[in-house]
Enzyme design. Structure first.
Site, PDB file in Angstrom:
ATOM      1  N   GLU A 178       1.898   3.149 -15.142  1.00  0.00           N
ATOM      2  CA  GLU A 178       0.807   3.544 -14.240  1.00  0.00           C
ATOM      3  C   GLU A 178       0.459   5.058 -14.735  1.00  0.00           C
ATOM      4  OE1 GLU A 178      -0.854   1.645 -12.648  1.00  0.00           O
ATOM      5  OE2 GLU A 178       0.340   0.051 -12.335  1.00  0.00           O
TER       6      GLU A 178
ATOM      7  N   CYS B 217      -3.496   9.479  -8.116  1.00  0.00           N
ATOM      8  CA  CYS B 217      -4.077   8.690  -9.308  1.00  0.00           C
ATOM      9  C   CYS B 217      -5.134   8.439  -9.319  1.00  0.00           C
ATOM     10  CB  CYS B 217      -3.062   7.747  -9.779  1.00  0.00           C
ATOM     11  SG  CYS B 217      -1.092   8.133  -9.772  1.00  0.00           S
TER      12      CYS B 217
HETATM   13  C1  UN1 Z   1      -0.722   6.743  -6.638  1.00  0.00           C
HETATM   14  O1  UN1 Z   1      -1.725   7.944  -6.731  1.00  0.00           O
HETATM   15  O2  UN1 Z   1      -0.133   6.749  -7.755  1.00  0.00           O
HETATM   16  O3  UN1 Z   1      -4.851   3.699  -3.919  1.00  0.00           O
HETATM   17  C2  UN1 Z   1      -1.080   5.652  -5.824  1.00  0.00           C
HETATM   18  C3  UN1 Z   1      -4.251   4.722  -3.398  1.00  0.00           C
HETATM   19  C4  UN1 Z   1      -3.047   4.461  -2.712  1.00  0.00           C
HETATM   20  C5  UN1 Z   1      -2.108   4.586  -3.795  1.00  0.00           C
HETATM   21  C6  UN1 Z   1      -2.040   5.847  -4.970  1.00  0.00           C
HETATM   22  N1  UN1 Z   1      -2.955   3.360  -1.905  1.00  0.00           N
HETATM   23  O4  UN1 Z   1      -5.018   5.868  -3.314  1.00  0.00           O
END
Ligand code: UN1
Length: 513
Positions: free
Chosen positions: A266, A300
């Site tokens: 990821e 992310c």
């Molecule tokens: C991340 O930023 O690694 O979808 C995960 C989202 C959260 C998870 C983010 N539920 O923004």
């Protein structure tokens, strides 16, 4: 939050001044070991220390994990699910406390910190159901009196390396599923979120071990270039799940590939929201604001590019500026604050560099672009959320900067919008805001968004655990969390059983002996 309150919370979570950062059924002794200090980004002050794993610790963890796997993988899956159910119950009790610790350690608001713990609870619930649904297919055999089927078996001890921005939810996505399918998990958390990791490991293993099972969640705190290398190069770990930057992901992936192991990656996101002239503007404004500002732009899934139809460009940018001006920046432990600090000085430098480069490349900063000093919290790196009008072809548009910087681009036709949208190397999340069926379906078609996540009239950020989470291109292709992501944590076996009294061969081959 006063110093006393903070101390109280840390004590309640078993976090003394110096803690062991290695768990292999018990905490490894702390004497004479190098430590990592955890600093709160809220005020830049140290909150605790955790020891780093030595090579000997590492071997202890690996041996314990292998022993535990032998036992745990033999427990029937629905029984494993019951253990996970109890973990979910326990996490419910700790929601506020852990949420607050997350807030203190990585600087997100308490609401978001608690949301993260909720995500752990949700994936536990999901995993309980999954524990009774680990099914395989039965396939019609071409041979008489033969049965052909596939089954899914536990994979082994697996390695999970997580980032600072979701210091416990991403671990839970991996670990609740892995535990349910019969694996045990060795966790290397981010060096910036070691206290949260320690608290989580303590809470979850207590449940497992009180129920009479061996420890199944192991912890290895250490530097990425050391522990990360050990884990990724170790043949005893058939799967490594890594969340983090593209360059580190590439290194991990190369190490794992050299030994032909498996990865779930990821990596970076460079997510865009398209707002068309047929959008519900209020929903679009809210969706874009949440996507760009939540977790201070350090998700992310953060919205980093805003692609606006030319007819709504000016009005949307103006309204967004108004919302940005009202969004409260400050101590994330205080109610009403929406934007907490960046994680550290390096993150702030990244913010500065991106703005400088964007400006050099022709971008116009129309809001923000500077550091904010919060009285009493001068050591924290607080910044104004930033809007930059950008032009196509600017190199900076290809770069994921973990900060609340939103590049704004203009388009005329929906085809043009998609072209802009897909022009970056990353492919995690995406969104379109429109009430038009054709635009929506085009965005969701094979000609549309090239991302692993594509949303309509909701933000790029804030995914639920029920779907598979992950992205394409440089994001790495991994899928975690819900749907059938569990299959990545198991090994598939195709089985052919001949229950007849002849030996017919496949493809009609005759082998006359
Ligand atoms: C991340 O930023 O690694 O979808 C995960 C989202 C959260 C998870 C983010 N539920 O923004």
């Amino acid at each position: 939050m006063s110093g006393i309150e903070k101390k109280d919370l840390l004590m309640k979570l078993g976090l003394e001044d110096v803690n062991s950062g290695v768990f292999y059924g018990k905490w490894s002794p702390i004497g004479g070991k190098e430590t990592i200090t955890s600093y709160s980004p809220i005020d830049g002050k140290p909150i605790g220390k955790v020891t780093m794993a030595t090579r000997e610790d590492y071997e202890n963890v690996m041996n314990a994990a292998q022993n535990s796997f032998e036992r745990w993988s033999s427990v029937p899956a629905p029984k494993r699910g019951q253990v996970v159910r109890k973990i979910g119950d326990e996490l419910r009790k700790y929601k506020e406390m852990l949420g607050k610790l997350v807030s203190i350690e990585v600087g997100k608001t308490v609401v978001e910190g608690c949301g993260e713990v909720q995500e752990m609870i949700d994936i536990s619930d999901f995993a309980v159901g999954l524990s009774r649904q680990l099914y395989g297919l039965t396939i019609a055999s071409e041979r008489e009196a033969h049965r052909l089927y596939e089954q899914w078996l536990p994979l082994g001890p697996i390695g999970v390396i997580t980032a600072f921005n979701f210091p416990c939810a991403v671990w839970a996505w991996n670990s609740m599923i892995a535990a349910t399918v019969g694996d045990v998990v060795i966790w290397k958390p981010s060096s910036k979120a070691v206290l949260t990791a320690r608290a989580v490991i303590e809470i979850v293993n207590k449940i497992v071990m009180d129920l009479g099972y061996p420890p199944i969640f192991f912890l290895l705190v250490g530097r990425g270039d050391e522990v990360g290398e050990w884990i990724s190069s170790d043949r005893r770990l058939p799967l490594i799940s890594f969340t983090g930057s593209v360059p580190t992901g590439r290194r991990i992936s190369e190490n794992v590939a050299k030994r032909l192991g498996r990865t779930i990656l990821e990596l970076g996101g460079n997510n865009a929201a398209i707002v068309t002239d047929k959008a519900d503007m209020n929903i679009a404004l809210k969706g874009v604001t949440f996507g760009a500002l939540a977790t201070t732009g350090q998700r992310c899934t953060t919205t980093r590019r805003l692609i606006l139809q030319e007819n709504v460009y000016d009005i949307f940018v103006n309204r967004l500026k108004g919302i940005y001006a009202k969004a409260k920046i400050g101590n994330p432990l205080e109610e009403g604050v929406l934007i907490g600090p960046l994680i550290d000085k390096r993150a702030y430098e990244g913010y500065e560099i991106a703005i400088e480069q964007a400006t050099k490349q022709g971008g116009r900063v129309v809001y923000g672009g500077e550091r904010v000093s919060i009285p009493g919290l001068e050591e924290g790196y607080y910044v104004k959320p930033t809007l930059i009008e950008a032009d196509l072809g600017m190199d900076i548009l290809n770069v994921e900067t973990f900060a609340p910087i939103l590049y704004v681009l203009k388009y005329r036709t929906i085809e043009e919008a998609i072209e802009i949208h897909n022009s970056v190397p990353q492919g995690l999340s995406s969104a379109i805001f429109t009430k038009d069926l054709r635009e929506m379906e085009y965005f969701l078609s094979h000609k549309g968004s090239d991302c692993g996540i594509a949303n309509v009239n909701t933000s790029t950020a804030g995914a639920e655990i029920g779907g598979a989470f992950g992205g394409e291109k440089e994001t790495g292709g991994g899928r975690e969390s819900g749907s059938d992501a569990w299959k990545s944590y198991m090994r598939r076996q195709t089985d052919t059983i001949n229950y007849g009294n002849k030996l017919p061969l496949a493809q009609g081959v005759e082998f006359k002996v």
